[in-house]
Scaffold this motif. Sequence first.
Motif, mmCIF file in Angstrom:
data_model
loop_
_atom_site.group_PDB
_atom_site.id
_atom_site.type_symbol
_atom_site.label_atom_id
_atom_site.label_comp_id
_atom_site.label_asym_id
_atom_site.label_seq_id
_atom_site.Cartn_x
_atom_site.Cartn_y
_atom_site.Cartn_z
ATOM 1 N N MET A 1 -70.012 47.012 -46.021
ATOM 2 C CA MET A 1 -70.799 47.886 -45.181
ATOM 3 C C MET A 1 -69.878 48.880 -44.482
ATOM 4 N N ALA A 2 -70.221 50.134 -44.501
ATOM 5 C CA ALA A 2 -69.391 51.171 -43.906
ATOM 6 C C ALA A 2 -69.500 51.141 -42.385
ATOM 7 N N SER A 3 -68.397 51.455 -41.754
ATOM 8 C CA SER A 3 -68.357 51.478 -40.298
ATOM 9 C C SER A 3 -68.809 52.849 -39.784
ATOM 10 N N ASP A 4 -69.436 52.866 -38.609
ATOM 11 C CA ASP A 4 -69.876 54.116 -38.006
ATOM 12 C C ASP A 4 -68.734 54.843 -37.306
ATOM 13 N N LYS A 5 -67.581 54.188 -37.172
ATOM 14 C CA LYS A 5 -66.454 54.790 -36.481
ATOM 15 C C LYS A 5 -65.669 55.736 -37.366
ATOM 16 N N ARG A 6 -65.833 55.646 -38.683
ATOM 17 C CA ARG A 6 -65.162 56.549 -39.609
ATOM 18 C C ARG A 6 -66.218 57.413 -40.289
ATOM 19 N N VAL A 24 -61.906 61.620 -44.716
ATOM 20 C CA VAL A 24 -62.497 60.641 -43.796
ATOM 21 C C VAL A 24 -61.625 60.594 -42.556
ATOM 22 N N LYS A 25 -62.267 60.650 -41.392
ATOM 23 C CA LYS A 25 -61.510 60.588 -40.148
ATOM 24 C C LYS A 25 -62.149 59.593 -39.190
#
Length: 53
Positions: A1-6, A24-25
């Motif tokens: 699951m992708a993180s919302d912070k990146r 991606v940052k």
Amino acid sequence: MASDKRIKATMECTECKRRNYTTVKSKVNTRERLELSKFCPWDRKHTVHRETR
């Protein structure tokens, strides 16, 4: 699951205004817009690319 912070950031050439790159940052560590020197295939030289919104 992708993180919302990146998040994905699209890079736009400052000279020809074309959107050439994506990167991606971290939204937490880097709040301001990115500025990187990247190769622009249309200008055929290295130019400054800025993050678009």
